[in-house]
Motif scaffolding. Structure first.
Motif, PDB file in Angstrom:
ATOM      1  N   LEU A 156      80.633  44.341  61.893  1.00 29.42           N
ATOM      2  CA  LEU A 156      80.656  44.776  63.289  1.00 29.42           C
ATOM      3  C   LEU A 156      82.043  44.579  63.877  1.00 29.42           C
ATOM      4  O   LEU A 156      82.748  43.635  63.544  1.00 29.42           O
ATOM      5  CB  LEU A 156      79.634  43.984  64.113  1.00 29.42           C
ATOM      6  CG  LEU A 156      78.154  44.257  63.811  1.00 29.42           C
ATOM      7  CD1 LEU A 156      77.298  43.264  64.560  1.00 29.42           C
ATOM      8  CD2 LEU A 156      77.774  45.678  64.185  1.00 29.42           C
ATOM      9  N   SER A 157      82.430  45.445  64.751  1.00 31.13           N
ATOM     10  CA  SER A 157      83.715  45.297  65.432  1.00 31.13           C
ATOM     11  C   SER A 157      83.610  44.220  66.496  1.00 31.13           C
ATOM     12  O   SER A 157      82.526  43.901  66.978  1.00 31.13           O
ATOM     13  CB  SER A 157      84.126  46.635  66.071  1.00 31.13           C
ATOM     14  OG  SER A 157      83.197  47.006  67.063  1.00 31.13           O
ATOM     15  N   HIS A 158      84.774  43.692  66.875  1.00 30.05           N
ATOM     16  CA  HIS A 158      84.781  42.619  67.871  1.00 30.05           C
ATOM     17  C   HIS A 158      84.335  43.126  69.237  1.00 30.05           C
ATOM     18  O   HIS A 158      83.922  42.337  70.084  1.00 30.05           O
ATOM     19  CB  HIS A 158      86.181  42.017  67.956  1.00 30.05           C
ATOM     20  CG  HIS A 158      86.583  41.301  66.700  1.00 30.05           C
ATOM     21  ND1 HIS A 158      86.047  40.093  66.339  1.00 30.05           N
ATOM     22  CD2 HIS A 158      87.454  41.646  65.714  1.00 30.05           C
ATOM     23  CE1 HIS A 158      86.580  39.691  65.188  1.00 30.05           C
ATOM     24  NE2 HIS A 158      87.436  40.627  64.781  1.00 30.05           N
ATOM     25  N   ASP A 159      84.423  44.426  69.478  1.00 27.82           N
ATOM     26  CA  ASP A 159      84.033  44.964  70.785  1.00 27.82           C
ATOM     27  C   ASP A 159      82.536  44.888  71.000  1.00 27.82           C
ATOM     28  O   ASP A 159      82.070  44.902  72.139  1.00 27.82           O
ATOM     29  CB  ASP A 159      84.490  46.419  70.908  1.00 27.82           C
ATOM     30  CG  ASP A 159      86.011  46.535  70.835  1.00 27.82           C
ATOM     31  OD1 ASP A 159      86.673  45.529  71.188  1.00 27.82           O
ATOM     32  OD2 ASP A 159      86.507  47.600  70.439  1.00 27.82           O
ATOM     33  N   ASN A 160      81.748  44.843  69.925  1.00 29.47           N
ATOM     34  CA  ASN A 160      80.293  44.816  70.050  1.00 29.47           C
ATOM     35  C   ASN A 160      79.729  43.404  70.153  1.00 29.47           C
ATOM     36  O   ASN A 160      78.519  43.246  70.220  1.00 29.47           O
ATOM     37  CB  ASN A 160      79.653  45.522  68.855  1.00 29.47           C
ATOM     38  CG  ASN A 160      79.986  46.994  68.838  1.00 29.47           C
ATOM     39  OD1 ASN A 160      80.154  47.596  69.897  1.00 29.47           O
ATOM     40  ND2 ASN A 160      80.100  47.578  67.654  1.00 29.47           N
ATOM     41  N   GLU A 174      74.135  45.585  71.915  1.00 26.96           N
ATOM     42  CA  GLU A 174      72.979  46.473  71.899  1.00 26.96           C
ATOM     43  C   GLU A 174      71.678  45.703  72.066  1.00 26.96           C
ATOM     44  O   GLU A 174      70.881  45.963  72.953  1.00 26.96           O
ATOM     45  CB  GLU A 174      72.957  47.266  70.598  1.00 26.96           C
ATOM     46  CG  GLU A 174      74.182  48.184  70.444  1.00 26.96           C
ATOM     47  CD  GLU A 174      74.181  48.858  69.096  1.00 26.96           C
ATOM     48  OE1 GLU A 174      73.282  48.535  68.285  1.00 26.96           O
ATOM     49  OE2 GLU A 174      75.073  49.681  68.856  1.00 26.96           O
ATOM     50  N   ASN A 175      71.459  44.718  71.194  1.00 20.33           N
ATOM     51  CA  ASN A 175      70.192  43.999  71.205  1.00 20.33           C
ATOM     52  C   ASN A 175      70.256  42.685  71.959  1.00 20.33           C
ATOM     53  O   ASN A 175      69.234  42.152  72.362  1.00 20.33           O
ATOM     54  CB  ASN A 175      69.741  43.728  69.766  1.00 20.33           C
ATOM     55  CG  ASN A 175      69.547  45.014  68.998  1.00 20.33           C
ATOM     56  OD1 ASN A 175      69.122  46.025  69.543  1.00 20.33           O
ATOM     57  ND2 ASN A 175      69.869  44.965  67.697  1.00 20.33           N
TER      58      ASN A 175
END
Length: 352
Positions: free
Chosen positions: A300-304, A284-285
């Motif tokens: 946080l999930s690993h996908d992010n 996101e950032n």
């Protein structure tokens, strides 16, 4: 009379049909004229650019047709046609009997008995002495300072007027495992001499394309953690020995939390050195995760998460000149391998 007239008409018709094919062949021949046979410079460059454009268009058509065929095969539930493997210098290299195999028992026996086994088996910790040639340069100290930040447990000693044999005796008495000599020429480092202690071997490398950390755009600053070492494409017996010599400079218990990576990549007998660190970011950032965000990062999930590399420097290229038995001795030393100009007769012959 009627038969003769029909025969003449048939012959004329055959001439009319053959005429366009001859013109087409002539045009095709003109189109395929080699630019090197044209003497006029302007015409030669125009023909060259035209041929280059035609090749580019044909390549795009082939790629488009391949993509369409793959898409149709996937829609029908079939396997797409296999892609062609491009011919490169690496995959067309000359056959070499000294290429290491994974089931070579003799190689494993040599690894257990060579000069680097005690360090690579973690019985001893590597301790490196770095010095220079007698005539140092302005970029030499800057390069050595960055080497000290790359190699853990490395110490710099000024050369002064001491001979190299006395320096090796001094290093042996103080339990150093290797000596690195940075040679300079015309104010530029141009060679590295790596000497294994106490029994050798000695490797002489030509150093080129040196880029210091300050000259690398968006470079990072390395930490004091022990780096992870990556050695790639050292396939022959000689390359395996050189790789073990390089590996003996670094500790074999890296701190993965430091996210430091040191890479020696061999390609066409040129050893490329790179020094990176991992950076983890959010999608996101796209900001690096700081210490205060460590707790949030666990949730946080690993996908992010996105992992990328940041180069820390320095950057340089090595080429092996010689490998000598024992410690440095120019008069009575025996050489395992020496590069000679007659070895470069083929572009597809590699030694590492």
């Amino acid at each position: 009379m009627g038969r003769g007239k029909e025969k003449r008409e048939r012959e004329e018709g055959a001439e009319d049909t053959s005429a366009p094919t001859a013109d087409a062949q002539q045009k095709e021949k003109k189109r395929r004229t080699l630019p090197s046979t044209i003497k006029n410079k302007d015409k030669r460059s125009a023909v060259h650019s035209k041929l280059k454009h035609e090749k580019k268009v044909e390549k795009r058509k082939r790629i488009k047709a391949r993509d369409i065929a793959e898409k149709k095969a996937l829609e029908l539930g079939e396997e797409p046609p296999p892609r062609k493997i491009p011919r490169t210098i690496e995959n067309t290299r000359e056959a070499d009997e000294t290429v290491c195999r994974p089931d070579d028992e003799e190689l494993f026996a040599d690894n257990d008995a060579d000069e680097f086994s005690s360090i690579l088996n973690r019985q001893h910790t590597p301790k490196i002495l770095i010095t220079t040639s007698r005539f140092n340069s302005t970029r030499g100290p800057a390069f050595i300072e960055e080497l000290l930040s790359v190699i853990p447990n490395a110490h710099y000693y000024q050369r002064g007027t001491y001979e190299l044999k006395k320096i090796m005796e001094y290093a042996k008495n103080r339990d150093f495992t290797s000596v690195i000599v940075v040679h300079t020429n015309r104010r530029e480092p141009d060679a590295l001499l790596i000497i294994g202690l106490p029994n050798g071997p000695t490797a002489h490398f030509k150093l080129s394309r040196l880029v210091l950390r300050k000259d690398i755009k968006n470079h990072g600053n390395p930490t004091s953690h022990k780096p992870e070492l990556i050695l790639t494409n050292f396939t022959t017996r000689l390359g395996h020995r050189v790789g073990r010599l390089i590996a003996s400079l670094f500790p074999q218990d890296p701190n993965f939390r430091g996210r430091r990576v040191v890479t020696f990549h061999n390609q066409r007998d040129f050893i490329f050195f790179r020094h990176h660190r991992y950076i983890f970011e959010t999608k996101e950032n796209k900001k690096s995760l700081e210490k205060d965000q460590a707790k949030k990062a666990d949730k946080l999930s690993h996908d992010n998460l996105i992992a990328r590399l940041q180069e820390c420097g320095p950057r340089f290229t090595l080429k092996l000149i010689s490998l000598q038995h024992g410690t440095f001795d120019t008069k009575n030393g025996e050489y395992e391998w020496v590069h000679k100009p007659e070895m470069d007769t083929s572009r597809r012959r590699f030694f590492l």
